[in-house]
Motif scaffolding. Structure first.
Motif, PDB file in Angstrom:
ATOM      1  N   CYS A 115     -18.903   2.840  19.535  1.00 46.62           N
ATOM      2  CA  CYS A 115     -18.821   1.645  19.033  1.00 46.62           C
ATOM      3  C   CYS A 115     -19.136   1.912  17.407  1.00 46.62           C
ATOM      4  CB  CYS A 115     -19.198   0.550  19.604  1.00 46.62           C
ATOM      5  SG  CYS A 115     -18.963  -0.943  18.673  1.00 46.62           S
ATOM      6  N   PHE A 116     -20.314   2.359  17.353  1.00 50.18           N
ATOM      7  CA  PHE A 116     -21.001   2.473  16.089  1.00 50.18           C
ATOM      8  C   PHE A 116     -20.165   3.511  15.419  1.00 50.18           C
ATOM      9  CE2 PHE A 116     -24.652   0.401  17.769  1.00 50.18           C
ATOM     10  CZ  PHE A 116     -24.945  -0.392  16.979  1.00 50.18           C
ATOM     11  N   GLU A 117     -19.792   4.631  15.791  1.00 53.05           N
ATOM     12  CA  GLU A 117     -18.921   5.689  15.310  1.00 53.05           C
ATOM     13  C   GLU A 117     -17.612   4.989  14.711  1.00 53.05           C
ATOM     14  OE1 GLU A 117     -17.980   8.881  18.059  1.00 53.05           O
ATOM     15  OE2 GLU A 117     -16.709   9.817  16.363  1.00 53.05           O
ATOM     16  N   TYR A 118     -16.862   4.192  15.681  1.00 51.73           N
ATOM     17  CA  TYR A 118     -15.736   3.740  15.040  1.00 51.73           C
ATOM     18  C   TYR A 118     -15.828   2.791  14.117  1.00 51.73           C
ATOM     19  CZ  TYR A 118     -11.518   0.854  15.682  1.00 51.73           C
ATOM     20  OH  TYR A 118     -10.437  -0.219  15.631  1.00 51.73           O
ATOM     21  N   TYR A 119     -16.826   1.814  13.899  1.00 50.93           N
ATOM     22  CA  TYR A 119     -16.884   1.141  12.795  1.00 50.93           C
ATOM     23  C   TYR A 119     -17.503   1.583  11.588  1.00 50.93           C
ATOM     24  CZ  TYR A 119     -15.083  -2.759  15.403  1.00 50.93           C
ATOM     25  OH  TYR A 119     -14.377  -3.667  16.197  1.00 50.93           O
ATOM     26  N   ALA A 120     -18.224   3.002  11.899  1.00 49.90           N
ATOM     27  CA  ALA A 120     -18.759   3.523  10.656  1.00 49.90           C
ATOM     28  C   ALA A 120     -17.355   4.009   9.820  1.00 49.90           C
ATOM     29  CB  ALA A 120     -19.527   4.899  10.919  1.00 49.90           C
ATOM     30  N   GLY A 121     -16.258   4.413  10.378  1.00 47.73           N
ATOM     31  CA  GLY A 121     -15.322   4.765  10.019  1.00 47.73           C
ATOM     32  C   GLY A 121     -14.580   3.692   9.145  1.00 47.73           C
ATOM     33  N   TRP A 122     -14.556   2.423   9.652  1.00 46.42           N
ATOM     34  CA  TRP A 122     -14.045   1.379   8.980  1.00 46.42           C
ATOM     35  C   TRP A 122     -14.615   0.954   7.646  1.00 46.42           C
ATOM     36  CZ3 TRP A 122      -9.591  -0.514   8.956  1.00 46.42           C
ATOM     37  CH2 TRP A 122      -8.538  -0.565  10.165  1.00 46.42           C
ATOM     38  N   ALA A 123     -15.869   1.097   7.502  1.00 46.25           N
ATOM     39  CA  ALA A 123     -16.858   0.698   6.599  1.00 46.25           C
ATOM     40  C   ALA A 123     -16.037   0.750   5.070  1.00 46.25           C
ATOM     41  CB  ALA A 123     -18.167   1.420   6.675  1.00 46.25           C
ATOM     42  N   ASP A 124     -15.456   1.726   4.735  1.00 44.88           N
ATOM     43  CA  ASP A 124     -14.734   2.014   3.617  1.00 44.88           C
ATOM     44  C   ASP A 124     -13.355   1.851   3.478  1.00 44.88           C
ATOM     45  OD1 ASP A 124     -14.069   4.326   4.740  1.00 44.88           O
ATOM     46  OD2 ASP A 124     -14.896   5.594   3.296  1.00 44.88           O
ATOM     47  N   LYS A 125     -12.827   1.259   4.478  1.00 47.03           N
ATOM     48  CA  LYS A 125     -11.343   0.822   4.814  1.00 47.03           C
ATOM     49  C   LYS A 125     -11.233  -0.506   4.788  1.00 47.03           C
ATOM     50  CE  LYS A 125     -11.163   5.550   6.626  1.00 47.03           C
ATOM     51  NZ  LYS A 125     -12.771   5.465   6.796  1.00 47.03           N
ATOM     52  N   VAL A 126     -12.003  -1.517   4.706  1.00 46.45           N
ATOM     53  CA  VAL A 126     -11.871  -2.908   4.562  1.00 46.45           C
ATOM     54  C   VAL A 126     -11.606  -3.338   3.166  1.00 46.45           C
ATOM     55  CG1 VAL A 126     -13.048  -5.004   4.947  1.00 46.45           C
ATOM     56  CG2 VAL A 126     -13.556  -3.152   6.642  1.00 46.45           C
ATOM     57  N   MET A 127     -10.427  -4.001   2.795  1.00 45.06           N
ATOM     58  CA  MET A 127     -10.030  -3.954   1.468  1.00 45.06           C
ATOM     59  C   MET A 127      -9.275  -5.302   1.104  1.00 45.06           C
ATOM     60  SD  MET A 127      -7.379  -0.778   1.037  1.00 45.06           S
ATOM     61  CE  MET A 127      -8.147   0.503   2.040  1.00 45.06           C
ATOM     62  N   GLY A 128      -9.089  -5.722  -0.024  1.00 51.62           N
ATOM     63  CA  GLY A 128      -8.335  -6.850  -0.360  1.00 51.62           C
ATOM     64  C   GLY A 128      -6.997  -6.360  -0.570  1.00 51.62           C
ATOM     65  N   GLU A 129      -6.315  -7.120  -1.480  1.00 47.43           N
ATOM     66  CA  GLU A 129      -4.821  -6.984  -1.584  1.00 47.43           C
ATOM     67  C   GLU A 129      -4.491  -7.622  -3.007  1.00 47.43           C
ATOM     68  OE1 GLU A 129      -4.533 -10.548   1.273  1.00 47.43           O
ATOM     69  OE2 GLU A 129      -3.245  -8.964   1.644  1.00 47.43           O
ATOM     70  N   THR A 130      -3.251  -7.065  -3.638  1.00 53.01           N
ATOM     71  CA  THR A 130      -2.893  -7.508  -4.840  1.00 53.01           C
ATOM     72  C   THR A 130      -1.578  -8.503  -4.414  1.00 53.01           C
ATOM     73  OG1 THR A 130      -1.701  -5.904  -5.298  1.00 53.01           O
ATOM     74  CG2 THR A 130      -3.711  -5.941  -6.639  1.00 53.01           C
ATOM     75  N   ILE A 131      -1.602  -9.712  -5.042  1.00 53.77           N
ATOM     76  CA  ILE A 131      -0.574 -10.785  -4.526  1.00 53.77           C
ATOM     77  C   ILE A 131       0.504 -11.132  -5.624  1.00 53.77           C
ATOM     78  CG2 ILE A 131      -0.162 -12.865  -3.319  1.00 53.77           C
ATOM     79  CD1 ILE A 131      -3.323 -12.437  -2.611  1.00 53.77           C
ATOM     80  N   PRO A 132       1.477 -11.047  -5.293  1.00 51.71           N
ATOM     81  CA  PRO A 132       2.543 -11.236  -6.416  1.00 51.71           C
ATOM     82  C   PRO A 132       2.951 -12.883  -6.598  1.00 51.71           C
ATOM     83  CG  PRO A 132       3.790 -10.578  -4.371  1.00 51.71           C
ATOM     84  CD  PRO A 132       2.332 -10.626  -3.929  1.00 51.71           C
ATOM     85  N   VAL A 133       2.163 -13.375  -7.435  1.00 50.55           N
ATOM     86  CA  VAL A 133       2.150 -15.101  -7.497  1.00 50.55           C
ATOM     87  C   VAL A 133       3.125 -15.467  -8.830  1.00 50.55           C
ATOM     88  CG1 VAL A 133      -0.185 -15.356  -6.789  1.00 50.55           C
ATOM     89  CG2 VAL A 133       0.210 -15.074  -9.129  1.00 50.55           C
ATOM     90  N   ASN A 134       3.468 -16.640  -8.789  1.00 50.11           N
ATOM     91  CA  ASN A 134       4.244 -17.138 -10.012  1.00 50.11           C
ATOM     92  C   ASN A 134       3.367 -16.982 -11.072  1.00 50.11           C
ATOM     93  OD1 ASN A 134       6.609 -17.686  -8.561  1.00 50.11           O
ATOM     94  ND2 ASN A 134       5.700 -19.817  -8.153  1.00 50.11           N
ATOM     95  N   GLY A 135       3.888 -16.782 -12.350  1.00 48.79           N
ATOM     96  CA  GLY A 135       3.325 -16.749 -13.463  1.00 48.79           C
ATOM     97  C   GLY A 135       2.830 -15.710 -13.973  1.00 48.79           C
ATOM     98  N   ASN A 136       2.117 -15.437 -15.245  1.00 54.68           N
ATOM     99  CA  ASN A 136       1.539 -14.244 -15.429  1.00 54.68           C
ATOM    100  C   ASN A 136       0.069 -14.058 -15.079  1.00 54.68           C
ATOM    101  OD1 ASN A 136       1.573 -11.909 -16.712  1.00 54.68           O
ATOM    102  ND2 ASN A 136       1.805 -12.700 -19.040  1.00 54.68           N
ATOM    103  N   HIS A 137      -0.207 -13.946 -13.939  1.00 47.96           N
ATOM    104  CA  HIS A 137      -1.321 -13.623 -13.585  1.00 47.96           C
ATOM    105  C   HIS A 137      -1.572 -12.622 -12.554  1.00 47.96           C
ATOM    106  CE1 HIS A 137      -1.207 -18.034 -13.999  1.00 47.96           C
ATOM    107  NE2 HIS A 137      -2.252 -17.825 -14.321  1.00 47.96           N
TER     108      HIS A 137
END
Ligand code: NAD
Length: 486
Positions: A115-137
């Motif tokens: 379980c520690f090995e598995y989540y060690a692999g996730w540490a640098d793969k937890v990420m956000g996203e860019t979102i196509p919103v209305n307007g110039n943002h």
């Protein structure tokens, strides 16, 4: 007093081993011998407060500024070191819990390391996203740690259930206060030792031992804790949910079960008998997902029960430290009394006892041993068919057709797991969809993998442990908006 291999019996707070501020200790008993094997610190609210201070300081300190990959490396070191110490940690697990050493050594502790090995692999793969919103943002999300996580765990798989919480919590950048069950604190303390050995910064993993009514309650009420990850009894889970409301803590609850194991007439009978046996007697039945209700098609019932009984009668409790033992001691005197009370209720309410049914011993006259027990002719309204026993007691109920099997399987407030035994692929998938349970096993039972989610429907709790889904329970999402208008 028999000594254990554990070097530290104090609380681990800020990477320092401290006695409880009150100086109080509590005894740890080996359920196979009834001997006191250790005395560990019995903490109170002031110790919890010290642990919270350390855990919050670590968030603001080096842990909070470590790169995700570095964090992952440290979590990976926990896995590696746990495996290096697997013999010693397994021995501790068996000493305080009473499970066979083969189960600790070959299943539970390696699974915790994995379980520690598995989540060690996730540490640098937890990420956000860019979102196509209305307007110039430019709008993007950050997936951030929640903060301080309290992991409160029961006594049946003390280290594994801790790993299911500590590993994703650390991988996502949180700090942790681990509170093991009073009966089984030794392997949590060993994990604390390992955390210090591999170089986890101070305050990142704290281990606080003591009774749930005192330490657990103080944790649940503490405003400096952001989330409770709890495994234990459904009634405790409900109490935690009520208390946690005041500080609006995040909570995930893995609670009890009364899981059905359904055998259809076309099943491979020998495989189903093995599955029924493993389903209820693995871990002495002290398994939240235990297949404690065996639902058998009436047309094969007599043959099935006869063969099952022959097999169960061969299962004899033995010395948990003996590598040949497959069935150990009930984890505590209190749990022994609970199991015996349920056996008495089965007899009293008119179920037919076909195997076991008595307290036993292994020739020493000591220890909390119960014979593997099977009742048949169990009516769905009997206590042993409705309440979680959390011990080696199987309630066999028969059914006339598939609809009745599904209705009976779902006739419970719980919904943790279920099994279905059939050679008919359509029926297998049909039943899997109809069952109200977080896990459904088809032609197998009691198997787990860190990559697969586990958790409850209905009153078996909410949230999922293991797998990528658990990451959602240890992070929160921040939306960031940037004006790009020139
Ligand atoms: P328990 O609820 O008595 O104790 C669990 C933990 O909670 C212990 O550490 C205990 O000290 C602590 N605690 C007790 N009272 C508390 C309170 N008021 N506030 C905070 N913490 C408190 O459960 P148990 O007897 O140790 O474990 C058996 C139960 O756990 C069974 O019902 C079983 O089904 C369940 N279980 C569920 C899963 C799952 O994944 N769903 C896994 C294993 C066990």
């Amino acid at each position: 007093m028999t000594t254990t291999a554990i070097a530290h019996k104090h609380l681990l707070i800020n990477n320092e081993w401290r006695p409880a501020s009150s100086g109080e200790t509590m005894d740890v008993v080996n359920p196979a011998t009834e001997e006191v094997i250790a005395a560990v610190a019995s903490a109170d609210a002031s110790d919890v407060d010290a642990a919270v201070t350390a855990a919050r300081a670590a968030l603001a300190g080096p842990w909070g500024s470590l790169s995700a990959r570095e964090r992952g490396r440290l979590v990976r070191k926990l896995a590696d070191r746990l495996l290096e110490r697997v013999d010693e940690v397994s021995r501790l697990e068996t000493l305080h819990n009473g499970k066979p050493i083969t189960e600790s050594r070959n299943i539970e502790i390696p699974a915790a390391a994995e379980c520690f090995e598995y989540y060690a692999g996730w540490a640098d793969k937890v990420m956000g996203e860019t979102i196509p919103v209305n307007g110039n943002h430019l709008t993007y999300t950050l997936r951030e740690p929640l903060g301080v996580i309290a992991a409160i765990v029961p006594w049946n798989f003390p280290l594994l259930l801790a790993a299911w919480k500590v590993a994703p919590a650390l991988a996502c950048g949180n700090t942790v206060i681990l509170k093991p069950a009073s009966q089984t604190p030794l392997t949590a303390l060993a994990l604390g030792e390992i955390a210090v050995e591999v170089g986890l910064p101070p305050g990142v993993l704290n281990v606080v031992t003591g009774p749930g009514s005192k330490v657990g309650q103080a944790i649940v009420e503490h405003p400096g804790i952001d989330k409770i990850a709890f495994t234990g009894d459904t009634s405790t889970g409900k109490a935690i949910m009520r208390s946690a409301a005041d500080t609006l803590k995040r909570i995930t609850l893995e609670l009890g079960g009364k899981s059905p194991n359904i055998v259809l007439a076309d099943a491979d009978i020998d495989a189903a008998i093995r599955g029924a046996t493993i389903g209820i007697f693995y871990g002495k039945g002290e398994v939240c997902a235990a297949g404690s209700r065996l639902l058998v098609d009436r047309s094969i019932r007599d043959e099935f029960i006869d063969k099952l009984t022959v097999r169960v009668k061969k299962m004899v409790p033995g010395d948990p430290m003996d590598p040949k033992t497959r069935f150990g001691a009930i984890a505590s005197r209190k749990q022994l009394e609970t199991v015996l009370r349920y056996i008495a209720s089965g007899k009293q309410e008119g179920a037919t006892l076909v195997a076991g049914g008595e307290r036993t011993d292994i020739g020493t006259g000591k220890g909390y041993f119960v014979q593997p027990t099977v009742f048949t002719d169990v009516a769905p309204e009997m206590t042993i068919a409705r309440e979680e026993i959390f011990g080696p007691v199987l309630a066999a109920i028969d059914f006339a057709d598939l609809d009745e099997a599904i209705a009976r399987a779902n006739d419970t407030p719980y919904g943790l797991a279920a099994g279905i035994w059939t050679r008919d692929i359509k029926k297998a998938h049909y039943v899997a969809r109809k069952l109200q349970a977080g896990t459904v096993w088809v032609n197998t039972y009691n198997i787990y993998d860190t990559a697969a989610p586990f958790g409850g429907y209905k009153q078996s709790g909410f949230g999922r442990e293991m797998s990528a889904h658990a990451l959602e329970h240890y992070t929160q999402i921040k939306s960031v908006w940037v004006d790009l208008n020139l």
